[in-house]
Design an enzyme around this catalytic site. Structure first.
Site, PDB file in Angstrom:
ATOM      1  NE  ARG A 100      -4.432   3.327  -0.021  1.00  0.00           N
ATOM      2  CZ  ARG A 100      -5.530   2.733   0.404  1.00  0.00           C
ATOM      3  NH1 ARG A 100      -6.698   3.293   0.184  1.00  0.00           N
ATOM      4  NH2 ARG A 100      -5.470   1.585   1.053  1.00  0.00           N
ATOM      5  CG  ASP A 140      -1.970   1.067   1.221  1.00  0.00           C
ATOM      6  OD1 ASP A 140      -1.827   2.035   0.441  1.00  0.00           O
ATOM      7  OD2 ASP A 140      -2.939   0.957   1.993  1.00  0.00           O
TER       8      ASP A 140
HETATM    9  N1  LIG Z   1      -2.632  -2.352  -6.197  1.00  0.00           N
HETATM   10  C1  LIG Z   1      -3.915  -2.696  -6.094  1.00  0.00           C
HETATM   11  N2  LIG Z   1      -4.800  -1.736  -5.763  1.00  0.00           N
HETATM   12  C2  LIG Z   1      -6.078  -2.101  -5.660  1.00  0.00           C
HETATM   13  C3  LIG Z   1      -6.523  -3.410  -5.878  1.00  0.00           C
HETATM   14  N3  LIG Z   1      -7.856  -3.447  -5.720  1.00  0.00           N
HETATM   15  C4  LIG Z   1      -8.225  -2.179  -5.368  1.00  0.00           C
HETATM   16  N4  LIG Z   1      -7.165  -1.368  -5.350  1.00  0.00           N
HETATM   17  C5  LIG Z   1      -7.086   0.039  -4.980  1.00  0.00           C
HETATM   18  O1  LIG Z   1      -7.258   0.105  -3.595  1.00  0.00           O
HETATM   19  C6  LIG Z   1      -7.737   1.403  -3.240  1.00  0.00           C
HETATM   20  C7  LIG Z   1      -8.847   1.229  -2.223  1.00  0.00           C
HETATM   21  O2  LIG Z   1      -8.271   0.630  -1.109  1.00  0.00           O
HETATM   22  P1  LIG Z   1      -8.933  -0.504  -0.282  1.00  0.00           P
HETATM   23  O3  LIG Z   1      -7.836  -1.339   0.294  1.00  0.00           O
HETATM   24  O4  LIG Z   1      -9.987  -1.226  -1.103  1.00  0.00           O
HETATM   25  O5  LIG Z   1      -9.724   0.212   0.852  1.00  0.00           O
HETATM   26  P2  LIG Z   1      -9.187   1.358   1.823  1.00  0.00           P
HETATM   27  O6  LIG Z   1      -9.340   2.650   1.120  1.00  0.00           O
HETATM   28  O7  LIG Z   1      -7.817   1.021   2.337  1.00  0.00           O
HETATM   29  O8  LIG Z   1     -10.130   1.206   3.081  1.00  0.00           O
HETATM   30  P3  LIG Z   1     -11.626   1.648   3.306  1.00  0.00           P
HETATM   31  O9  LIG Z   1     -11.579   3.056   3.792  1.00  0.00           O
HETATM   32  O10 LIG Z   1     -12.139   0.717   4.322  1.00  0.00           O
HETATM   33  O11 LIG Z   1     -12.328   1.507   1.989  1.00  0.00           O
HETATM   34  C8  LIG Z   1      -8.144   2.068  -4.532  1.00  0.00           C
HETATM   35  O12 LIG Z   1      -7.125   3.007  -4.882  1.00  0.00           O
HETATM   36  C9  LIG Z   1      -8.148   0.916  -5.545  1.00  0.00           C
HETATM   37  O13 LIG Z   1      -7.816   1.336  -6.853  1.00  0.00           O
HETATM   38  C10 LIG Z   1      -5.558  -4.399  -6.221  1.00  0.00           C
HETATM   39  O14 LIG Z   1      -5.850  -5.575  -6.386  1.00  0.00           O
HETATM   40  N5  LIG Z   1      -4.273  -3.991  -6.324  1.00  0.00           N
END
Ligand SMILES: Nc1nc2c(ncn2[C@@H]2O[C@H](COP(=O)(O)OP(=O)(O)OP(=O)(O)O)[C@@H](O)[C@H]2O)c(=O)[nH]1
Ligand SMILES: [Zn+2]
Length: 203
Positions: free
Chosen positions: A128, A126
């Site tokens: 971010r 992750d």
């Molecule tokens: N690298 C990658 N990114 C993903 C994948 N599936 C979703 N994403 C990205 O994950 C991000 C969303 O993160 P999530 O982990 O689903 O949720 P979160 O934002 O951490 O948590 P919440 O606030 O609970 O929704 C978005 O930017 C999506 O584009 C994947 O399989 N691989």
């Protein structure tokens, strides 16, 4: 992090009319958007969501994840309360971008989970960075949030730069056969609090 306010306008939606605020992250050129409803600068906790961009889930109806369902539920919740803020952050693919997310999906089609796929591509699980939110929150006068999320790292990051998290509200929507493994990996490897959803899956 230099994120500057550009402009605001009205944005009517199926749930009601939001005010849309545009911000530019100068270094990367990324264009972030915040949708607000009501007075969010009065010091009272604001119902809020940090939503990371997911083109496939948010706009292309993908069932591989839960993003589109969460986006709709968050906007509906804010509209029902008549007050709140949804941050639409251009952090596609947890920060690796759309093309790399497609590469990661390709690896997942071959059996990797979402974390393994990122790592095989040379990325962290992750990538971010929520520091971009700080200038946007300051501009909007938001100091306290009732945060819609299952991700404890978002709570920690916001508290780290002085935002009070008055409440964390779960946002568990969209479980389906295509995303059950993805959600299990989030709970197991990324620390997401998805207890009710796994219960639902087991039922
Ligand atoms: N690298 C990658 N990114 C993903 C994948 N599936 C979703 N994403 C990205 O994950 C991000 C969303 O993160 P999530 O982990 O689903 O949720 P979160 O934002 O951490 O948590 P919440 O606030 O609970 O929704 C978005 O930017 C999506 O584009 C994947 O399989 N691989
Ligand atoms: Zn998604």
């Amino acid at each position: 992090m230099a994120v500057i306010y550009i402009a605001s306008s009205q944005l009517p939606t199926q749930w009601g009319t939001f005010t849309m605020h545009g911000f530019l992250e100068e270094e990367s050129g990324k264009e972030h958007v915040v949708l607000t409803m009501g007075d969010v600068a009065d010091g009272e906790p604001v119902l809020g969501r940090l939503h990371s961009e997911c083109l496939t889930g948010d706009a292309l109806f993908s069932l591989r994840c839960d993003c589109g369902f969460q986006l709709e539920a968050a906007l509906a919740a804010i509209a029902a309360e008549g007050r709140g803020a949804l941050f639409y952050l251009r952090q596609e693919g947890r920060g690796i971008g759309l093309m790399n997310k497609i590469r990661a999906y390709n690896l997942q089609d071959g059996g990797a989970d979402t974390v393994e796929a990122n790592e095989q591509l040379g990325f962290g699980a992750d990538q971010r960075d929520y520091a971009i939110c700080q200038p946007m929150l300051a501009h909007l006068g938001i100091t306290s949030l009732k945060l819609l999320t299952n991700n404890p790292r978002k709570v920690k990051a916001l508290e780290g730069f002085g935002i009070e998290i008055a409440q964390r509200l779960p946002l568990q929507f969209g479980l389906n056969p295509h995303n059950s493994k993805y959600l299990a990996t989030k709970a197991g490897k990324l620390g997401h609090m998805l207890g009710n959803m796994h219960q639902a899956e087991a039922d």
